[in-house]
Design a protein around this motif. Structure first.
Motif, PDB file in Angstrom:
ATOM      1  N   SER A 104       0.689  -3.951   4.010  1.00 27.31           N
ATOM      2  CA  SER A 104      -0.492  -3.846   4.859  1.00 27.31           C
ATOM      3  C   SER A 104      -0.414  -4.847   6.010  1.00 27.31           C
ATOM      4  O   SER A 104       0.140  -5.939   5.867  1.00 27.31           O
ATOM      5  CB  SER A 104      -1.752  -4.104   4.031  1.00 27.31           C
ATOM      6  OG  SER A 104      -2.892  -4.204   4.874  1.00 27.31           O
ATOM      7  N   THR A 123      -5.771  -7.902  -5.180  1.00 21.98           N
ATOM      8  CA  THR A 123      -6.099  -7.882  -3.752  1.00 21.98           C
ATOM      9  C   THR A 123      -7.318  -8.755  -3.493  1.00 21.98           C
ATOM     10  O   THR A 123      -8.292  -8.705  -4.244  1.00 21.98           O
ATOM     11  CB  THR A 123      -6.382  -6.437  -3.297  1.00 21.98           C
ATOM     12  OG1 THR A 123      -5.258  -5.617  -3.626  1.00 21.98           O
ATOM     13  CG2 THR A 123      -6.630  -6.386  -1.798  1.00 21.98           C
ATOM     14  N   VAL A 135       0.838  -1.194   0.000  1.00 16.47           N
ATOM     15  CA  VAL A 135       0.000   0.000   0.000  1.00 16.47           C
ATOM     16  C   VAL A 135       0.879   1.251   0.000  1.00 16.47           C
ATOM     17  O   VAL A 135       2.075   1.197   0.298  1.00 16.47           O
ATOM     18  CB  VAL A 135      -0.946   0.022   1.227  1.00 16.47           C
ATOM     19  CG1 VAL A 135      -1.916  -1.139   1.175  1.00 16.47           C
ATOM     20  CG2 VAL A 135      -0.151  -0.017   2.532  1.00 16.47           C
ATOM     21  N   SER A 172      -4.439  -6.684   4.840  1.00 24.34           N
ATOM     22  CA  SER A 172      -4.845  -7.007   3.476  1.00 24.34           C
ATOM     23  C   SER A 172      -3.829  -7.924   2.805  1.00 24.34           C
ATOM     24  O   SER A 172      -2.627  -7.841   3.074  1.00 24.34           O
ATOM     25  CB  SER A 172      -4.996  -5.719   2.657  1.00 24.34           C
ATOM     26  OG  SER A 172      -5.327  -6.005   1.313  1.00 24.34           O
TER      27      SER A 172
END
Length: 316
Positions: free
Chosen positions: A37, A86, A28, A40
């Motif tokens: 992250s 993602t 990120v 995530s």
């Protein structure tokens, strides 16, 4: 359910359908200030594959137009190409589900048969276009424009936006029954004067989704920003937001917020709000119908023939 639990659930499903898949923490931030992250995760693509080829393989996509649709879905202004891997990407959710809509496998929504799909369609909004996630074409050239959300609405958000929207909101907000929304002005936007939007009740909800819907409606009134495929279509223009339903207070609150705000917008209201501030080259406004309630992936794809791995991964 919070986002971290959703990620664990998605990762477990992914490994069930394809045990060889490798995931890693999502990167990120922007270039020069990136980090991993804490919650995530994203799919790691083996070197012998491109991203679109790998996703097609993992999720069992058979549509021969997959490559073209993938390119459309990652062409928007929201870093879709970087985020498509993602696990909880709303762009990935939309692409994996709606890319299966064809003449041979039509999708029915509110009794209307849709046989064509496009992604990231651009419409005119002041000095930059809006990119709407999904557009479906049905019988009589009727179109359904859909803004897609996965987990976004779980987190309250009300980012500032440009002062260019001021007159539009000043015109349209008083037309909504109960006056559920109000402007916050000024609020800094890109180091300039800007504005914000909030609930009149002071509830802290996902206002960015409502703001996006208003921007898309402005775009639909003005028409395509480029030579888009829908500019010669003469049927109804419908708009709705489609959410992946994550049962809980956040879903119920956002569903209610949509129905009390965007869901009450009529073509006549848009015309009165926009005509005083914009010169419309082509008036699409009177053809617009706003769906009064949000749609959910669970309802829309309940009877649709999705690839088995897509259905398993998203629990549809």
């Amino acid at each position: 359910m919070d986002k971290e639990k959703i990620i664990h659930q998605l990762e477990a499903r992914l490994l069930k359908i394809c045990p060889d898949v490798i995931t890693r923490p999502t990167v990120v931030g922007r270039e020069g200030a990136t980090k991993e992250s804490e919650w995530s995760r994203q799919i790691v693509v083996p070197g012998r594959y491109s991203m679109d080829e790998y996703l097609k393989t993992v999720f069992g996509i058979s549509n021969p137009d997959w490559g073209k649709l993938y390119k459309q879905a990652t062409s928007g202004a929201g870093q879709e190409a970087d985020r498509i891997s993602t696990l909880h990407s709303s762009s990935l959710l939309a692409l994996l589900c709606f890319s299966n809509v064809t003449k041979e496998t039509p999708l029915y929504i509110d009794g209307i048969e849709y046989t064509k799909v496009w992604f990231e369609v651009k419409n005119k909004v002041f000095d930059r276009p809006s990119n709407i996630d999904i557009v479906l074409e049905g019988e009589n050239s009727d179109l359904l424009f859909l803004e897609s959300k996965f987990t976004e609405y779980l987190t309250p958000a009300s980012n500032a936006f440009s002062e260019k929207y001021f007159n539009f909101y000043r015109n349209i907000l008083p037309m909504i029954d109960g006056f559920p929304l109000r402007m916050v002005y000024p609020r800094k936007y890109d180091n300039q004067d800007g504005m914000g939007l909030e609930c009149s009740s002071n509830a802290k909800l996902y206002m960015d989704g409502i703001k996006q819907c208003f921007s898309h409606l402005i775009g639909l009134c003005q028409g395509p920003a480029e030579k888009e495929k829908w500019e010669d279509k003469s049927g109804k223009i419908r708009f709705a937001e489609i959410l992946y339903e994550i049962p809980g207070e956040e879903f119920n609150s956002y569903k209610s917020l949509y129905s009390k705000t965007i869901g009450l917008i009529k073509a006549e209201m848009l015309r009165k709000a926009i005509e005083p501030i914009l010169e419309l080259e082509n008036n699409y406004t009177d053809r617009i119908e706003v769906c009064p309630q949000i749609r959910t992936y669970q309802d829309v794809f309940k009877e649709f023939k999705l690839p088995e791995n897509v259905r398993e991964y998203h629990g549809l």
